[in-house]
Structures are given as structure tokens and as C-alpha cells.
Write an enzyme that holds these catalytic residues in place. Structure first.
Site: not given
Ligand code: NDP
Length: 448
Positions: A92, A113, A128, A168, A212, A243, A380
Site C-alpha cells: 500500500k 511506507q 510506492k 501523492d 494527511t 493537498n 486509505s
Molecule cells: P501535491 O502535489 O498536492 O502538492 C505538493 C506541493 O509541494 C505543491 O505546493 C508543490 O508546488 C510543492 N512541491 C513539490 N515539489 C516541490 C519541489 N521540488 N520544491 C518545492 N516545492 C515542491 O502533493 P501532496 O500535498 O499530496 O504531497 C506533499 C508531500 O506530502 C509529499 O512529500 C508527499 O509524499 C507527502 N504525503 C502526501 C500524502 C497524501 O495523502 N497526499 C500522504 C503522506 C505524505 P508546485 O505546485 O510548484 O510543484
């Protein structure tokens, strides 16, 4: 051989066999170093080659994803799925679509994970996947064609009892919808338990979108409560505006904190009056725009180019919610100098190993990702339960279960840290608590 010698031996082997995979090696190092005392207590784990097995994915799939853009050009991306460990349940873990995706990043996320999923107390193994495809700037048609091509290969490897992907970075409701639609067409059957993060009209769970971010805040509040503090009245800085960041902002604000900054990969906004989340949601969830557009809604706010500068803002609580490697040693030192008392990770591995040392050496309460952001995968798993039972729980029911899970993750981690003589070290505690359950299951199942 004592626990530390065993861990160092395995670390050397892992680094020789996976050279160049920096993210994966960092993640393995962080977990393994904190497990040494477990092997002193359980020498039988050494004999069973437990670490040698746990650092090697059970299966790793890499595939070509060809698709056609709106101008008729053929594009080729790379797809990945790492099925890391199924000792306690089906693999998962989410799918990430981002140009930086490579084998090392998917392996680090899959490895983390395993322990995160174990901590939730639910029967889910670790996996993943993702692609180096960038959904940013693509039309809905292009995203759909890509998702269909991606699923045309992935569907052979997943299933509700084998491997259950989710979202993600870059994979939200739109992408999950396209992938589920194509999976259903290929299989000729409704099988909603194969993906989570689905829309509410076709098997999704209430609260999954928020899980999250909300879970991160429930965890942070519990950690602060255990240290005679709380989020009420605190100044909070959150990186990202996706998110996790959006729903962390919402819950933190509900608990009385003031969130003053958010970012994206271009830069950050600072609003001393507290972020107007309706504006951010419209920019990011509806218009798929950039965070600097916030100034069109709140002209008094400040926008600064470059995302790292966000950690120079004075705050009580810092919640990195964007991506890996966003807080390095220098940023950690600035946070400490500015009096930040709490850091909890919404993103996966946002703090470097050096940054974590700075936090721990300066009495900062540190909530590591695998514990603090486990709410998404926990929810999830609750979505999978509802799919199996063919029913839907209310928002409140799922939210209450989520809260209980996050409180329990904190207490298990705090208890394990204390048991191993490192009271307050939630990083070590969560690694040990997550590892113990997987280790017991692997011991019971023999050498497989
Ligand atoms: P989203 O795609 O919804 O948002 C990601 C955010 O991070 C955006 O604002 C993006 O900006 C920014 N970002 C991405 N890459 C970079 C980078 N290289 N440098 C600076 N900013 C960056 O993703 P999530 O919110 O879902 O995920 C965010 C984090 O949380 C990740 O590490 C993910 O693995 C972790 N996570 C998410 C879960 C989930 O349920 N969604 C669960 C557990 C962990 P831009 O739009 O400019 O790319």
C-alpha cells in the site's frame, strides 16, 4: 555481533549495492541506525537475516509509458512500482507524478511506507510508485491519456489483496479517477478496493482528501499536549500549497493557530493576518495556478521568489508539507535561532539527516514523517474496509477513527522511545514501533 555492528554491516552492503541512490540510502540509514538496540534485545533477528531482507524490495517494476500530446507528438515517460514488503498486508502506498521521480526516490518512499503503514495498526504492507510525468501545464485530455497508458501496464501488478496504490505529489482526485476508470475497463469488473483516494460517487471515503493534513495536526497537537503546550495561539509556517498543506492549514486554524505562510516550488507567500484558505483553495484546487496569485486576493500579503526562504520566517511551529530535502542544516539552524519549538513533517523526508540532528540537539519537538503524516494512508486503509463491506461511513466516523489512530501512533512511538532509554525521541520510537510488528510477522512467516 552486537546490534550496532550488525546495522553497520548491513548499511555497508546496502550502500554498495545501491550506489548513487542518495534518497534511498538516506532513508535506510535513518531507520537502521535507530534500530541497533532492538537487535541487542533480539539476536534471533540477526540470525534470520531480517535487515538484509527488509532493505530489499520484494518486487520492483519499471515500464514504458507512451502517450500522445494535444499536438499529436509522441511522448515517452517512465513508470515505476516498488512492492517493498507484504509481511503484514497487501502493498500500500501512493503514486507520485513529478519530473524528479526516479528509482531512488520511489525506493525511499516505499521503504518508509513499510514502517508508516505498520504504525497505523492496520493490515497494510509497504509499496510506492509513480512516473517522471509532469501533470503541470497539461490539458485534462493529456493527463487522461497518460493515466490510461500508465494503467495499461500497472493493472497487471495490482489488486485489492495484492497491491493498492493511492495519490501523492501530482496525483489527486482527477488522476485517480482516470486510472480507476481504465482499470475497470481492462478488468471488466468493478473492483473499487484496488485504488484509494477515489471520488465519493464511486467508492471513495469521506475525510480521505483531508486525512494527511488533518492527521498531521492531530499528531502535532498530541505531541505538544504531552509537552504541556498546544497549537492554540501559535504562529505556524507551512511549506507547500498542495493537498497536505491546505488541509493542515485548515485544521491548525480551527485549533486556534495562525498560519502565516505557504509556498510552491517557485516561492512563498507571507500573510501576517493569517492565510485566507478560500483564496488558496481556489488558486490551487480550481485554477491550478501559482501561489503568487494569492496577491490578487490579498494585496497586503508579501510574495518572495524561491521556496527555501520560507524557513527564515519567525514561527513557533514549522510544518514542512511540500517535498523531500526542503530543510537542510542551514535552514534548521535558522529555525532554531528564531525560537521555533516544534517541527512536524507532513511531507516525506523533508528534513535532511543533518537538519534532524540540529532539531534534536536543540530541544525542538520533532515529529518524523512516518508517524506524523501517516493519516493519509490510515484513511486509505479505512477506504479499503468500506469498499470490502460495501458501505460508506460518515465524515465524523472516519475523522474520529483518524484522530484515534494519530493519537495512538504518537503514544506507541513515545512508549517505544522510553522503553529503549531515549524518552522524547519520537524519531527513534516510531522507527522501533513500526519495525517491531513487521519483524514479528517476518519471523513467523519464515525465510520468504
Ligand atoms: P501535491 O502535489 O498536492 O502538492 C505538493 C506541493 O509541494 C505543491 O505546493 C508543490 O508546488 C510543492 N512541491 C513539490 N515539489 C516541490 C519541489 N521540488 N520544491 C518545492 N516545492 C515542491 O502533493 P501532496 O500535498 O499530496 O504531497 C506533499 C508531500 O506530502 C509529499 O512529500 C508527499 O509524499 C507527502 N504525503 C502526501 C500524502 C497524501 O495523502 N497526499 C500522504 C503522506 C505524505 P508546485 O505546485 O510548484 O510543484
Amino acid at each position: 555481533m552486537n546490534g550496532r555492528e550488525y546495522v553497520l554491516k548491513v548499511l555497508e552492503e546496502v550502500s554498495n549495492r545501491n550506489s548513487g541512490e542518495k534518497e534511498f540510502l538516506d532513508a535506510v540509514k535513518e531507520v537502521l541506525l535507530s534500530l541497533a538496540p532492538v537487535f541487542d534485545k533480539h539476536p534471533e533477528y540477526i540470525e534470520a537475516g531480517l535487515l538484509e531482507r527488509i532493505v530489499e524490495p520484494e518486487r520492483q517494476i519499471m515500464f514504458r509509458v507512451p502517450w500522445v500530446d494535444d499536438n499529436g507528438n509522441v511522448k515517452v515517460n517512465r513508470g515505476f512500482r516498488v512492492q517493498f514488503n507484504s509481511a503484514i498486508g497487501p502493498y500500500k502506498g501512493g503514486l507520485r507524478f513529478h519530473p524528479t521521480v526516479n528509482a531512488s526516490i520511489i525506493k525511499f518512499l516505499g521503504f518508509e511506507q513499510i514502517f508508516k503503514n505498520s504504525l497505523t495498526g492496520l493490515p497494510i504492507g509497504g509499496g510506492k510508485g509513480g512516473s517522471d510525468f509532469d501533470p503541470k501545464g497539461k490539458s485534462n485530455g493529456e493527463v487522461m491519456r497518460f493515466c490510461q497508458s500508465f494503467m495499461a501496464e500497472l493493472y497487471r501488478h495490482i489488486g485489492q489483496d495484492t497491491d493498492v496504490p493511492a495519490g501523492d505529489i501530482g496525483v489527486g482526485g482527477r488522476e485517480i479517477g482516470y486510472m480507476y476508470g481504465y482499470y475497470k475497463k481492462l478488468r471488466g469488473a468493478n473492483d473499487p478496493g484496488v485504488l484509494t483516494g477515489k471520488g465519493l460517487t464511486y467508492g471513495g471515503s469521506l475525510t480521505r482528501t483531508e486525512a494527511t493534513g488533518y492527521g498531521l495536526i492531530y499528531f502535532t497537537e498530541e505531541m505538544m499536549k504531552d509537552n504541556n503546550s498546544s497549537l492554540a495561539g501559535k504562529i505556524v509556517v507551512i511549506s507547500g500549497s498542495g493537498n497536505v498543506a491546505i488541509y493542515a492549514t485548515k485544521k491548525a486554524t480551527e485549533l486556534g493557530a495562525k498560519v502565516v505562510a505557504l509556498s510552491d516550488s517557485n516561492g512563498y507567500i507571507y500573510d501576517e493576518n493569517g492565510i485566507n484558505l478560500d483564496a488558496v483553495k481556489e488558486i490551487k484546487e480550481v485554477k491550478r495556478g501559482r501561489i503568487k496569485d494569492y496577491l490578487n486576493y490579498v494585496p497586503s500579503a508579501k510574495y518572495v521568489e524561491g521556496c527555501r526562504g520560507i524557513w527564515t520566517i519567525k514561527c513557533d511551529v514549522a510544518l514542512p508539507c511540500a517535498t523531500q530535502g526542503e530543510i537542510d542544516e542551514a535552514s534548521a539552524k535558522i529555525l532554531v535561532e528564531n525560537g521555533t519549538k516544534v517541527v512536524a513533517e507532513g511531507a516525506n523526508m523533508p528534513s535532511s539527516l543533518e537538519a534532524i540532528k540540529v532539531f534534536q540537539g536543540n530541544g525542538v519537538l520533532f515529529g518524523p514523517a512516518k508517524a506524523a503524516n501517516a493519516g493519509g494512508v490510515a484513511c486509505s486503509a479505512l477506504e479499503m474496509s468500506q469498499n470490502s463491506m460495501r458501505l460508506s461511513w460518515t465524515f465524523e466516523e472516519v475523522d474520529n477513527k483518524l484522530k484515534d489512530i494519530m493519537v495512538n501512533i504518537y503514544s506507541q512511538s513515545a512508549k517505544a522511545a522510553k522503553e529503549y532509554g531515549e524518552e522524547g525521541n519520537i524519531l527513534m520510537g516510531s522507527n522501533i514501533a513500526g519495525f517491531n510488528k513487521v519483524a514479528e510477522a517476518m519471523m513467523a512467516q519464515g525465510i520468504v
